[in-house]
Scaffold this motif. Sequence first.
Motif, PDB file in Angstrom:
ATOM      1  N   GLU A 283      76.306  45.222  56.869  1.00 37.73           N
ATOM      2  CA  GLU A 283      75.038  45.784  56.494  1.00 37.73           C
ATOM      3  C   GLU A 283      74.428  45.014  55.459  1.00 37.73           C
ATOM      4  OE1 GLU A 283      73.372  49.391  57.500  1.00 37.73           O
ATOM      5  OE2 GLU A 283      71.914  48.878  55.825  1.00 37.73           O
ATOM      6  N   HIS A 284      73.319  44.292  55.557  1.00 36.93           N
ATOM      7  CA  HIS A 284      72.419  43.619  54.296  1.00 36.93           C
ATOM      8  C   HIS A 284      71.584  43.993  53.969  1.00 36.93           C
ATOM      9  CE1 HIS A 284      70.259  39.709  55.258  1.00 36.93           C
ATOM     10  NE2 HIS A 284      70.773  40.312  56.611  1.00 36.93           N
ATOM     11  N   TYR A 285      70.465  43.964  52.550  1.00 38.61           N
ATOM     12  CA  TYR A 285      69.376  43.591  52.664  1.00 38.61           C
ATOM     13  C   TYR A 285      68.502  42.627  52.277  1.00 38.61           C
ATOM     14  CZ  TYR A 285      65.208  45.116  49.679  1.00 38.61           C
ATOM     15  OH  TYR A 285      64.022  45.380  48.559  1.00 38.61           O
ATOM     16  N   PRO A 286      67.896  42.446  53.932  1.00 37.73           N
ATOM     17  CA  PRO A 286      67.403  41.534  53.860  1.00 37.73           C
ATOM     18  C   PRO A 286      66.025  40.635  53.299  1.00 37.73           C
ATOM     19  CG  PRO A 286      67.259  42.157  56.301  1.00 37.73           C
ATOM     20  CD  PRO A 286      67.283  43.579  55.016  1.00 37.73           C
ATOM     21  N   GLY A 287      66.376  39.752  52.267  1.00 34.12           N
ATOM     22  CA  GLY A 287      65.511  39.247  51.575  1.00 34.12           C
ATOM     23  C   GLY A 287      66.072  38.966  50.029  1.00 34.12           C
ATOM     24  N   MET A 288      67.093  40.628  49.616  1.00 37.54           N
ATOM     25  CA  MET A 288      67.591  40.080  48.646  1.00 37.54           C
ATOM     26  C   MET A 288      68.954  39.721  48.494  1.00 37.54           C
ATOM     27  SD  MET A 288      68.008  43.596  45.944  1.00 37.54           S
ATOM     28  CE  MET A 288      69.207  43.149  44.543  1.00 37.54           C
TER      29      MET A 288
ATOM     30  N   GLN B  71      68.637  35.480  47.733  1.00 34.22           N
ATOM     31  CA  GLN B  71      68.663  35.941  46.471  1.00 34.22           C
ATOM     32  C   GLN B  71      69.489  36.125  45.418  1.00 34.22           C
ATOM     33  OE1 GLN B  71      64.165  37.268  45.853  1.00 34.22           O
ATOM     34  NE2 GLN B  71      64.901  37.607  44.335  1.00 34.22           N
TER      35      GLN B  71
ATOM     36  N   LEU C 213      80.389  38.944  43.140  1.00 31.73           N
ATOM     37  CA  LEU C 213      79.168  38.489  44.280  1.00 31.73           C
ATOM     38  C   LEU C 213      79.839  40.631  45.236  1.00 31.73           C
ATOM     39  CD1 LEU C 213      80.084  36.319  47.884  1.00 31.73           C
ATOM     40  CD2 LEU C 213      79.780  38.687  48.442  1.00 31.73           C
ATOM     41  N   LYS C 214      81.525  40.592  44.528  1.00 31.83           N
ATOM     42  CA  LYS C 214      81.785  41.626  45.553  1.00 31.83           C
ATOM     43  C   LYS C 214      80.545  43.000  44.412  1.00 31.83           C
ATOM     44  CE  LYS C 214      85.208  42.351  47.361  1.00 31.83           C
ATOM     45  NZ  LYS C 214      86.049  42.390  48.640  1.00 31.83           N
ATOM     46  N   THR C 215      80.548  42.687  43.394  1.00 32.78           N
ATOM     47  CA  THR C 215      79.765  43.624  43.222  1.00 32.78           C
ATOM     48  C   THR C 215      78.294  43.868  42.823  1.00 32.78           C
ATOM     49  OG1 THR C 215      80.302  42.608  40.842  1.00 32.78           O
ATOM     50  CG2 THR C 215      81.608  44.379  41.232  1.00 32.78           C
ATOM     51  N   GLY C 216      78.090  43.156  43.119  1.00 29.38           N
ATOM     52  CA  GLY C 216      75.982  42.937  43.151  1.00 29.38           C
ATOM     53  C   GLY C 216      75.110  42.040  44.215  1.00 29.38           C
ATOM     54  N   ALA C 217      76.384  42.024  45.335  1.00 28.06           N
ATOM     55  CA  ALA C 217      75.680  41.448  46.289  1.00 28.06           C
ATOM     56  C   ALA C 217      74.837  42.368  47.411  1.00 28.06           C
ATOM     57  CB  ALA C 217      75.801  40.041  47.292  1.00 28.06           C
ATOM     58  N   PRO C 218      73.706  42.174  48.291  1.00 30.92           N
ATOM     59  CA  PRO C 218      73.494  43.789  48.937  1.00 30.92           C
ATOM     60  C   PRO C 218      74.236  44.289  49.957  1.00 30.92           C
ATOM     61  CG  PRO C 218      71.741  42.727  48.456  1.00 30.92           C
ATOM     62  CD  PRO C 218      73.011  41.972  47.497  1.00 30.92           C
ATOM     63  N   PHE C 219      74.882  44.345  49.968  1.00 32.58           N
ATOM     64  CA  PHE C 219      76.053  43.815  51.731  1.00 32.58           C
ATOM     65  C   PHE C 219      76.291  44.975  51.560  1.00 32.58           C
ATOM     66  CE2 PHE C 219      75.698  39.889  53.592  1.00 32.58           C
ATOM     67  CZ  PHE C 219      75.379  38.853  52.186  1.00 32.58           C
ATOM     68  N   TRP C 220      77.082  45.812  53.133  1.00 34.47           N
ATOM     69  CA  TRP C 220      77.855  47.461  52.841  1.00 34.47           C
ATOM     70  C   TRP C 220      78.419  47.110  53.834  1.00 34.47           C
ATOM     71  CZ3 TRP C 220      72.297  46.662  51.996  1.00 34.47           C
ATOM     72  CH2 TRP C 220      72.663  47.054  50.719  1.00 34.47           C
TER      73      TRP C 220
END
Lengths: 87, 151
Positions: free
Chosen positions: B50-55, B58, B115-122
Amino acid sequence: MSKVINILYFASLRERLDTNEERVELPEDVIDIAALTLWLQQRGNDWKTLFSDASQLMISVNQQMARPGTPISTGDEIAFFPPVTGG
Amino acid sequence: MLISVQSEDFDLNKVMQTIRHCRKDIGAIVSFVGLVRDLASGDLVSMTLEHYPGMTEQALRNIAEQASQRWTLQDVAVIHRYGELKPAEQIVMVAVASSHRGEAFQACEFIMDYLKTGAPFWKKETTSNGSTWVEAKHADNKVRKRWEKES
């Protein structure tokens, strides 16, 4: 003046709360993320449990990572989510 | 700089070709590919991202730009997939081009650590017993902090 904001919830947080997005009107004294977190805890049950543990929450304001002290303004998009697990 | 958040699979060779295209000043390209690894039990049916579209895009762009400020780089490419993936499928790639290999190796590792700690994916793992959300690792935060001490 009260603030109207959009709050998004992701991943396990979204599932536990059964809410993916909501528009809320905040009282005047909710001026930053810390205050918003306390305000959400007042809903009780899972809201109280999940928003009490700072180590399990990451926050963004207008798609930028935020902290408890980050101020909130009307029209902001706030998101709460568990620690990320991408990559 | 190529930054993409997409559901489709990617071709590392095509990205490399794009980076190299018509350039003679690149000395080194370092790349990383992250794959869906099966569980020790061999039971993984799928992994859903899952991810945060838009963020998301960026955040990846911001990390790539931080790397570009920290090291002298000629190009950076980051592609991260979302959606339902099967074991052995590609999840993410990072490629960094530089004059010399030292910067390229470091920048590639830096980008993955951030990326592992700051990109909004789950990530959510699905087996025949159901689905569970993957928990973030403390180790990833420690690895990221290492870059802050070294600056």
